[in-house]
Write a protein that holds these residues in place. Structure first.
Motif, mmCIF file in Angstrom:
data_model
loop_
_atom_site.group_PDB
_atom_site.id
_atom_site.type_symbol
_atom_site.label_atom_id
_atom_site.label_comp_id
_atom_site.label_asym_id
_atom_site.label_seq_id
_atom_site.Cartn_x
_atom_site.Cartn_y
_atom_site.Cartn_z
ATOM 1 N N LYS A 89 16.893 -34.076 -20.119
ATOM 2 C CA LYS A 89 16.753 -33.054 -19.095
ATOM 3 C C LYS A 89 17.637 -33.370 -17.894
ATOM 4 O O LYS A 89 18.268 -32.491 -17.295
ATOM 5 N N GLY A 90 17.707 -34.660 -17.563
ATOM 6 C CA GLY A 90 18.556 -35.074 -16.450
ATOM 7 C C GLY A 90 20.021 -34.805 -16.737
ATOM 8 O O GLY A 90 20.781 -34.408 -15.852
ATOM 9 N N ARG A 91 20.430 -34.989 -17.959
ATOM 10 C CA ARG A 91 21.821 -34.743 -18.316
ATOM 11 C C ARG A 91 22.170 -33.267 -18.233
ATOM 12 O O ARG A 91 23.247 -32.889 -17.808
ATOM 13 N N VAL A 92 21.223 -32.392 -18.652
ATOM 14 C CA VAL A 92 21.472 -30.943 -18.630
ATOM 15 C C VAL A 92 21.602 -30.438 -17.205
ATOM 16 O O VAL A 92 22.448 -29.605 -16.880
ATOM 17 N N GLU A 93 20.758 -30.962 -16.307
ATOM 18 C CA GLU A 93 20.731 -30.460 -14.923
ATOM 19 C C GLU A 93 21.826 -31.079 -14.063
ATOM 20 O O GLU A 93 22.084 -30.643 -12.953
ATOM 21 N N GLU A 94 22.473 -32.131 -14.563
ATOM 22 C CA GLU A 94 23.505 -32.789 -13.757
ATOM 23 C C GLU A 94 24.729 -31.888 -13.620
ATOM 24 O O GLU A 94 25.264 -31.402 -14.618
ATOM 25 N N VAL A 132 5.379 -44.190 -29.385
ATOM 26 C CA VAL A 132 6.150 -42.991 -29.727
ATOM 27 C C VAL A 132 6.112 -41.994 -28.579
ATOM 28 O O VAL A 132 7.135 -41.389 -28.209
ATOM 29 N N ALA A 133 4.899 -41.792 -28.005
ATOM 30 C CA ALA A 133 4.758 -40.829 -26.907
ATOM 31 C C ALA A 133 5.621 -41.220 -25.715
ATOM 32 O O ALA A 133 6.307 -40.380 -25.105
ATOM 33 N N VAL A 134 5.607 -42.493 -25.354
ATOM 34 C CA VAL A 134 6.375 -42.959 -24.194
ATOM 35 C C VAL A 134 7.877 -42.838 -24.455
ATOM 36 O O VAL A 134 8.642 -42.360 -23.595
ATOM 37 N N MET A 135 8.322 -43.242 -25.651
ATOM 38 C CA MET A 135 9.763 -43.181 -25.943
ATOM 39 C C MET A 135 10.265 -41.738 -25.970
ATOM 40 O O MET A 135 11.351 -41.432 -25.452
ATOM 41 N N CYS A 136 9.474 -40.858 -26.584
ATOM 42 C CA CYS A 136 9.887 -39.448 -26.631
ATOM 43 C C CYS A 136 9.899 -38.832 -25.236
ATOM 44 O O CYS A 136 10.765 -38.017 -24.903
ATOM 45 N N LEU A 137 8.940 -39.218 -24.423
ATOM 46 C CA LEU A 137 8.891 -38.701 -23.056
ATOM 47 C C LEU A 137 10.091 -39.197 -22.260
ATOM 48 O O LEU A 137 10.719 -38.437 -21.499
ATOM 49 N N ILE A 138 10.432 -40.470 -22.424
ATOM 50 C CA ILE A 138 11.611 -41.023 -21.746
ATOM 51 C C ILE A 138 12.880 -40.302 -22.223
ATOM 52 O O ILE A 138 13.767 -39.953 -21.431
ATOM 53 N N TYR A 139 12.952 -40.063 -23.531
ATOM 54 C CA TYR A 139 14.115 -39.373 -24.087
ATOM 55 C C TYR A 139 14.227 -37.965 -23.524
ATOM 56 O O TYR A 139 15.315 -37.496 -23.158
ATOM 57 N N TYR A 140 13.075 -37.278 -23.410
ATOM 58 C CA TYR A 140 13.056 -35.912 -22.872
ATOM 59 C C TYR A 140 13.550 -35.899 -21.423
ATOM 60 O O TYR A 140 14.382 -35.067 -21.028
ATOM 61 N N ILE A 141 13.041 -36.837 -20.624
ATOM 62 C CA ILE A 141 13.442 -36.903 -19.213
ATOM 63 C C ILE A 141 14.937 -37.202 -19.100
ATOM 64 O O ILE A 141 15.665 -36.629 -18.275
ATOM 65 N N TYR A 142 15.382 -38.117 -19.957
ATOM 66 C CA TYR A 142 16.801 -38.467 -19.947
ATOM 67 C C TYR A 142 17.668 -37.260 -20.292
ATOM 68 O O TYR A 142 18.664 -36.967 -19.613
#
Length: 556
Positions: free
Chosen positions: A547-552, A535-545
């Motif tokens: 965040k990348g979309r917002v900053e693009e 759960v921790a890894v998937m949520c972290l990946i989702y967060y990074i993903y």
């Protein structure tokens, strides 16, 4: 504000940490404490009930060496034997508790043993099978007689030599006595020049028929039932000197010889074991130290045996006389790979060390296999610092110059008050000095090695057995006609396996109480650990993903 995925990821890390803590710290400590509580013998506890009455009988298997050429052996031929069996008995053990110690750390008891013949497991063999086997009681009597008279003569020689030292002018006589003592073969050979001893042997030889039912050889034709339990009768209506000999045998107190209702005597291997016990054991209950549960503290109120030779230092007990370990009905908990443990066997008067061999699985229950080492009966002698086992009680037999037997054989004369020699079944691992004199032996480590499989956490035996063979030396004794042409050979009589195989009911009980619980805890451990991390890894990946979309930057 924190993104919800980071919060969930943090929660996943917490769950994973909790899973790791439970799986590697909390659950092991809980199980360890529960096992400690379950193995301690406390009055009225479940463990106490299992201690008093074993949950299932032990398996007691007997294999007999049937002698196929007895007449030819009497003329000096090499013995040929054929193994028959197993004759299987269920061995029931019940402990009669005498008392607990004041602090509850010791318990004293007498163990009663009862044997029931298992016709189904023994088929096609029955107790009425006829066998030709070594006449143990006659052979033992002749060898004990030889030893005792030899000791009497040696004592006489010592006393005479002491007097000669005080008398001037008798150096010639002294040298003569030293020559006799130096040879010291056997008083039955020395008696050729001693009229008194020669006359004694003439009377003994003449009365062997009346004592031992007119034997034609050193072997007896009997039934398995008689040889093992009911008894092979002798000393039937003896008269004169024969009666005196029978009285001497009766008064010797041998456990394997019992007086019958008609006054005759009967020999059996195990008749004396079938019924009430006599030895008083004191064992540790595990209170205060669960690792010592069932460890024998005293036998008949003694911390050590007085059977084997002791150290020359006054008051120092030799390693041979030390009582170590349990009685093999159970073992201390929390076994580790590479460790060793002891069992004590009163039948052979010694402690035996068992060494870890490998991991095993018994009907889905994990455990460790232990087996005896070379220090059981192979490595015995001064070069192994256990020469206390070399009692040197037998004359004119196959042994080393220092009095020790060759590798693979142990003299139990001082243990059993009879000249019995212990080996592994079929003389497995024994010196060729013994094996080359017998035909029909088929040693096999898988069939004949002592081992036990133990559940590592609780010390519960899963399967295994003690496997030993009982033998006697066969030899010519001067002036005893029935022995005059015999070869000198270590003659096998029987071998036994005393052990256990946890039955289906006990396996189901054990799995329900322990194995299934451990599996459940293991599932919880890995589910929370892996689930939390996942759960921790998937949520972290989702967060990074995200965040990348917002900053693009937007595409123009």
């Amino acid at each position: 504000m924190l993104h919800w995925s980071l919060i969930v990821s943090a929660l996943g890390v917490c769950v994973a940490a909790l899973g790791g803590y439970c799986g590697w710290i909390l659950f092991p400590n809980m199980v360890h404490k529960k096992v400690e509580q379950s193995v301690i013998i406390a009055d009225g506890s479940e463990q106490y009930k299992r201690f008093v009455n074993l949950p299932q009988p032990l398996n007691f298997k007997v294999y007999i060496f049937n002698v196929t050429n007895p007449d030819r052996i009497q003329q000096g031929a090499i013995p040929i034997v054929e193994e028959i069996g197993p004759y299987v008995y269920k061995q029931f053990r019940q402990k009669k508790v005498k008392h607990f110690s004041r602090d509850g750390s010791k318990i004293s008891y007498v163990q009663n043993v009862h044997f029931d013949f298992d016709a189904v497991a023994s088929a096609p063999y029955t107790q009425d099978d006829r066998i030709v086997a070594l006449n143990m009681h006659m052979n033992a009597f002749l060898q004990v007689f030889e030893r005792e008279i030899t000791d009497i003569f040696q004592g006489f020689a010592n006393r005479l030599n002491s007097r000669l030292n005080q008398t001037p002018g008798v150096r010639v006589l002294k040298r003569l006595m030293e020559r006799i003592r130096g040879k010291r073969k056997s008083v039955l050979q020395i008696s050729e020049n001693d009229p008194g001893l020669a006359l004694l042997l003439v009377h003994l030889n003449a009365n062997l028929k009346a004592v031992f039912n007119d034997p034609r050889s050193m072997f007896v034709s009997t039934s398995v039932r008689e040889y093992l339990f009911d008894g092979v009768r002798f000393c039937i209506n003896p008269q004169g000197i024969a009666k005196a000999i029978c009285n001497q045998i009766k008064e010797s107190g041998s456990k394997t010889i019992r007086e019958q209702s008609d006054g005759s005597l009967a020999f059996s291997f195990f008749g004396h074991k079938n019924g009430s016990g006599h030895e008083v054991y004191e064992v540790h209950t595990g209170k205060g130290d669960p690792m010592r549960v069932l460890e024998i503290q005293k036998l008949d109120d003694n911390h050590n045996l007085q059977v084997w030779l002791n150290a020359s230092t006054e008051g120092e007990t030799s390693v041979c006389n030390q009582i170590n370990g349990t009685d093999a009905s159970a073992y201390p908990p929390f076994r580790q790979r590479g460790d060793s443990m002891y069992i004590f066997s009163a039948d052979i008067c010694r402690s035996v060390q068992l060494f870890y061999q490998t991991d095993i699985q018994y009907q889905g229950i994990p455990g460790y296999r232990y087996s005896i080492g070379e220090n059981f009966i192979n490595d015995i002698g001064p070069e192994h610092d256990n020469e206390c086992f070399c009692v040197d009680k037998l004359a004119n037999v196959i042994k080393r110059k220092n009095g020790c037997l060759y590798a693979g054989a142990l003299d139990l004369t001082t243990c059993l008050d009879a000249p019995v020699i212990l080996t592994l079944p079929h003389m497995l691992g024994a010196s060729n000095e013994y094996r080359k004199m017998i035909r029909g032996l088929k040693p096999d480590a898988k069939k004949h090695q002592t081992f036990v499989d133990v559940q590592s956490l609780t010390g519960t035996p899963l399967q295994g057995g003690k496997r030993v063979q009982f033998n006697m030396f066969l030899k010519s004794i001067n002036r005893i006609g029935i022995t005059e042409n015999l070869p000198t050979v270590l003659m096998p009589a029987i071998w036994v396996e005393e052990g256990i195989q946890l039955n289906g009911e006990m396996v189901a009980f054990f799995k329900k109480k322990l194995i299934n619980t451990l599996k459940t805890l293991n599932i919880v451990h890995w589910a929370t650990l892996c689930g939390g991390i996942g759960v921790a890894v998937m949520c972290l990946i989702y967060y990074i993903y995200q965040k990348g979309r917002v900053e693009e930057p937007p595409v123009k």
